[in-house]
Every structure is written in C-alpha cells, then in structure tokens.
Enzyme design. Structure first.
Site, PDB file in Angstrom:
ATOM      1  N   ASP A  41       0.816  -1.211   0.000  1.00 41.69           N
ATOM      2  CA  ASP A  41       0.000   0.000   0.000  1.00 41.69           C
ATOM      3  C   ASP A  41       0.851   1.263   0.000  1.00 41.69           C
ATOM      4  O   ASP A  41       1.999   1.254   0.453  1.00 41.69           O
ATOM      5  CB  ASP A  41      -0.919   0.034   1.234  1.00 41.69           C
ATOM      6  CG  ASP A  41      -1.876  -1.137   1.264  1.00 41.69           C
ATOM      7  OD1 ASP A  41      -2.250  -1.620   0.187  1.00 41.69           O
ATOM      8  OD2 ASP A  41      -2.245  -1.565   2.375  1.00 41.69           O
ATOM      9  N   LYS A  42       0.238   2.344  -0.437  1.00 39.66           N
ATOM     10  CA  LYS A  42       0.903   3.648  -0.500  1.00 39.66           C
ATOM     11  C   LYS A  42       1.590   4.008   0.823  1.00 39.66           C
ATOM     12  O   LYS A  42       2.753   4.402   0.853  1.00 39.66           O
ATOM     13  CB  LYS A  42      -0.130   4.724  -0.857  1.00 39.66           C
ATOM     14  CG  LYS A  42       0.406   6.143  -0.801  1.00 39.66           C
ATOM     15  CD  LYS A  42      -0.699   7.178  -0.988  1.00 39.66           C
ATOM     16  CE  LYS A  42      -0.147   8.581  -0.793  1.00 39.66           C
ATOM     17  NZ  LYS A  42      -1.197   9.608  -0.866  1.00 39.66           N
TER      18      LYS A  42
END
Length: 341
Positions: A152-153
């Site tokens: 994820d970011k």
C-alpha cells in the site's frame, strides 16, 4: 490455475475515472442527473448501473442513484479497470534499490509512494520511476510493468520487481504457490492476548464502503486469506507484532488485525487514527496525538522478503530496517509504558 491468475492480482481494485466537485451554488440534484451534466457521452443507464455496482461515491461514501448532490460535495466515479488516459510515463524519481541483477530488483519503498498508477495517482509512482530506470519491463496479468506483488501507498518496505518475462513467470508462481516469504512489522492497538496465532477469513471489498476491504468469515464471499502473527513486544495499550503472509490480499494485515480487535495504529482508513485503547486522561490523549504526529500513517512495514532466484535457483532473503517514523513511535510507547505503571 497458473501464476498469471496469482492471488496477488485478483483483488477488486478501483480506479478513479471521474472526480467532480459540486459548485458552491449547486442546488440538490440526483447524482445520476448531476453526472450526466459533467461526463461526456454518459447515458443515464450507464450511470445508474455504476451506482448499483457501488462505483459512485460522494465524499468517499457509496451512494445510490437517487442521492441528491449538494453544494461542495465531491463526487467520484470508480471502476475496476483503468481509465483510457491511464498512461505509464517514465519519470526520473529516485528509488532505493537494495539489490539488482539481470533478472530482478528489490526496492525499499518509502511510505507515501504509490506503487502503481490508479486511484487518482497517475504520476510519481514507483512504476513511473522503474520505467525510467529499466526499459522494456515485463507486464503481469493486470498489465502492470514489473510487479510481482505490491504494498500500500502508506506502507513502507521491500518490494520485488521482475525485469524479464521468465523472471515474472517464475517469481509470480512462487507467490501463487505460497513459497515466498514476506514478514511485516506492525504496531497495533490493544494488548494482543496470544503470543502467536493465525488469522483466517476471506477478504473482499466492503459492501458499503468501497474504499475498505472486509473479512467474510463464512467464506461465502471474497478470497481466502491467511495471516500468521507473533508478538514482538507488549507496550501497554499497543503491541508490536510480526505478521507473515501466506496469501497476498489487498490490505490483508490491516483488515485481519482489525478483525481480531487490533486495528493498526494510525490506520485512518480502518479507524486506527482514533484512540481505541487507553485512559481518558488529557495527558494520555496529548501523548497519543504526539505519537500520531511522529507517525502520520499506518504503522506497517514490509521488513523481510524471501524467494528463490529464477535463474541461479539460490534462496534470496532480504531484510530492511524499521523506518525512523515507526521506530520513533515505538520508542515513545516504550517510554510511556515504563513510566505509566
């Protein structure tokens, strides 16, 4: 089922196709009619179908076609396929390469960097950086250059990238066959009762909040997901845990830990940015607010990555340091738990 159908890339991923901010003078208007005014060549039927499928969001919440758009509402239309302007452009962005040879590279991704374009992030991603660094990256089953898996970011840590078609096939199969090793470190709310355990529960997109994933323990929806966890350190109202992934679902650790009552610290999407455990003392609230400032993202780091090299067949294993924001937050909790007994 072959590696091209690897569970790493079977998730419902939503791509932002349209984002419209309703003007200040907007009078209440059904969202399907509102969108017809802004989206070229859109038919009412198509918009209504998108709403039925849960792809129309207002202020990040799924709405029905009869929702009345009000002034300054943010309306988004999301789909599970990239928009036409989804172009992969090489960009000269520095990346932390831990290891590289002719077949693959291992990258240590910082928190805040998006792995691949989508969700309104069409530049500045790791893929844009990789395309600048390497020509002719092979694509996976979702047309994403180089990616064997993803993180994820706002998760930091190690990511494996294939540089050739043969490496992509070989490495994807390892992830599909669950022979790769992935260990994450997470700081979670609450005192985790058991020293170690396994969380099992199918994961799919949340039926109401399409930006969240959700556990379906009956197995009637979603895809199988298995996470093994072990307590590293107990710090009073939070616990430092190691999580080993057997499967690679979207938000898997974040969703599984919440499912057993231990949401990740400062995980805004899943409610971890609120004080979920502890006292009502003002001093404690201030302490937690300071800890949030030190770590302004979910407390999750992809620490270890292991796999068999596609050419040499040697076992490769990489370990990364816990980044400063997470380690500073852990130190704060260590100090607090020692001095608040």
């Amino acid at each position: 089922m072959g590696p091209e159908n690897s569970p790493e890339f079977q998730e419902d991923e939503l791509f932002e196709h349209h984002r419209i901010l309703a003007p200040k003078g907007q009078k209440p208007l059904r969202v399907d009619k509102f969108l017809m005014n802004f989206i070229e060549n859109a038919t009412r039927n198509k918009i209504q179908q998108a709403a039925k499928d849960g792809h129309v969001l207002v202020n990040d919440a799924v709405v029905k076609q009869n929702y009345k758009v009000k002034a300054e509402d943010e309306v988004k239309v999301m789909f599970e396929h990239p928009p036409h302007e989804f172009l992969l452009v090489p960009e000269d962005i520095p990346i932390d390469i831990v290891y590289e040879d002719d077949s693959l590279l291992v990258v240590n991704k910082p928190a805040g960097m998006v792995v691949h374009p989508g969700h309104g992030n069409y530049s500045g991603t790791l893929i844009n950086a990789l395309l600048h660094h390497i020509e002719n990256l092979p694509v996976n089953s979702n047309e994403r250059p180089g990616l064997v898996h993803r993180i994820d970011k706002d998760t930091s840590g190690l990511l494996l990238v294939a540089k050739t078609e043969a490496a992509m096939t070989h490495l994807s199969k390892q992830f599909f066959d669950k022979t790769s090793e992935r260990e994450y470190v997470a700081l979670v709310w609450g005192n985790v009762e058991d020293n170690e355990g396994t969380i099992e529960g199918n994961i799919a997109r949340h039926p109401k909040n399409r930006l969240q994933m959700h556990v379906f323990p009956e197995g009637d929806q979603g895809k199988e997901a298995v996470t093994h966890y072990k307590v590293i350190e107990r710090l009073g109202y939070v616990t430092l845990v190691s999580c080993k992934l057997e499967t690679g679902r979207t938000h898997q650790i974040r969703v599984h830990m919440k499912y057993i009552g231990h949401t990740l610290f400062n995980d805004e999407r899943y409610g971890g940015e609120r004080i979920l455990k502890g006292t009502t003392f003002t001093k404690y609230k201030q302490f937690v607010e300071n800890a949030f400032k030190v770590l302004p993202r979910q407390a999750l780091h992809a620490k270890t990555l292991g796999f068999v090299h596609p050419v040499t067949k040697k076992i490769m294993r990489f370990d990364s340091e816990i980044p400063d924001d997470i380690s500073s937050c852990i130190e704060k909790w260590r100090h607090y738990s020692k001095h608040s007994q």
